[in-house]
Design an enzyme around this catalytic site. Structure first.
Site, short mmCIF file in Angstrom:
data_model
loop_
_atom_site.label_atom_id
_atom_site.label_comp_id
_atom_site.label_asym_id
_atom_site.label_seq_id
_atom_site.Cartn_x
_atom_site.Cartn_y
_atom_site.Cartn_z
N ARG A 14 16.36 -46.71 73.86
CA ARG A 14 15.63 -47.28 72.68
C ARG A 14 16.06 -46.41 71.56
NH1 ARG A 14 9.75 -46.05 74.89
NH2 ARG A 14 10.88 -44.32 75.89
N ASP A 32 17.43 -44.32 79.09
CA ASP A 32 16.74 -44.69 77.72
C ASP A 32 17.48 -45.03 76.58
OD1 ASP A 32 14.70 -45.26 75.73
OD2 ASP A 32 13.48 -43.44 76.60
#
Length: 238
Positions: free
Chosen positions: A162, A160
Site C-alpha cells: 500500500r 504490504d
C-alpha cells in the site's frame, strides 16, 4: 473441489522508495450521500472524487460531521480533523468476514469521525495492495500455516504494497494539511508525513478481536508494531 496453489519463490519485501510530496490533485465531484449501517447507525457523508491522483485509482474521500468547521479553525490553532485512511476490503467491509477486523474498523471510524468532524478515505488497495484474487490466494496459504505477511511474500509480492501518496493528495486538495490520524498502523503516519501531511496525533482504533482473527491481529502487533492491546494473548507462537 480443492484448489491447489503453487507457491512462488519466497520474495523480499518491496524496496523502500524515496518519498516526496505528491503533485496536487483537484476536486472532481462532491455529492451528499446518506449512510445507514446494518446495526441502524446512520449519518450523512460529503463524498468527494478527484482528478490527478497519482495511481489513477478511484479513491473516495468522505467528509463526516463538522469537517468544514475543523478546517476553518486550523489557522487559529484549532484541533485538526480526525482522519482514517481505510483500505478497501470486500470480504470484511461488505461480507462481514471475521478473518480480519476491517469491517468493524470501518463502522467504528465512520461514527467516531462523524462525532468529531473529519474524513474517511476509502482507498482502493485490496489485500494490502495486492488485489482481491491474490488476497484470497494468500488466505489459502494462511490456511496451510503461513501468517498474513509470509503468505504475501510466498506469492512473490511485498509484505504490504500500500502507498498513501494518493491519500495525501486527497487531504491536501480539501485543505487538510494537518490531521489527527485514526489508525493503529505506524506506517500510515510515516507515509503521510513523508508525502506532506502533518500528523499531529495518532489516535488508536478499538480492538475488534474474534477467534477467527486472533492470529492475524497478533501478527500485526508483533511484526509491524500496530498499536493493539490484545490482553492476554501473549506472543504469537503458531
Amino acid at each position: 473441489m480443492t484448489t491447489c496453489l503453487t507457491r512462488a519463490p519466497r520474495a523480499t519485501a518491496v524496496p523502500e522508495v524515496p518519498r516526496a510530496a505528491a503533485p496536487a490533485a483537484e476536486v472532481r465531484t462532491r455529492v451528499v450521500v446518506p449512510l445507514r449501517f446494518p446495526d441502524g447507525y446512520s449519518t450523512t457523508a460529503d463524498v468527494v472524487t478527484f482528478h490527478g491522483l497519482v495511481d489513477g485509482k478511484e479513491h473516495l474521500l468522505l467528509g463526516l460531521g463538522d469537517w468544514r468547521g475543523r478546517l476553518a479553525a486550523l489557522p487559529d490553532g484549532g484541533t485538526p480533523p480526525l482522519v482514517r485512511p481505510h483500505s478497501e476490503c470486500l470480504t470484511g467491509d461488505v461480507f462481514g468476514s471475521e478473518r480480519c477486523d476491517c469491517g468493524p474498523q470501518l463502522r467504528e471510524a465512520v461514527e467516531r469521525i462523524a462525532d468529531e468532524g473529519g474524513f474517511l478515505l476509502y482507498l482502493r488497495q485490496e489485500g494490502r495492495g495486492i488485489g482481491l484474487y491474490a488476497k484470497l490466494d494468500a488466505y489459502a496459504l494462511q490456511d496451510a500455516g503461513l501468517d498474513t505477511y509470509e503468505a504475501n511474500l510466498a506469492l512473490g509480492r511485498g509484505e504490504d504494497e500500500r502507498d498513501y501518496r494518493a491519500a495525501a493528495q486527497m487531504l491536501r486538495a480539501v485543505g487538510a494539511e494537518r490531521i489527527r490520524l485514526l489508525s493503529n498502523n505506524p506506517d500510515k503516519a510515516a507515509q503521510l508525513e513523508a508525502y506532506g501531511v502533518a500528523v499531529d496525533e495518532r489516535v488508536p482504533t478499538g480492538v475488534h478481536l474474534s477467534e477467527a482473527n486472533r492470529r492475524y491481529l497478533a501478527v500485526k502487533r508483533d511484526h509491524t508494531s500496530h498499536t493493539l492491546d490484545l490482553g492476554d494473548l501473549g506472543e504469537l507462537t503458531a
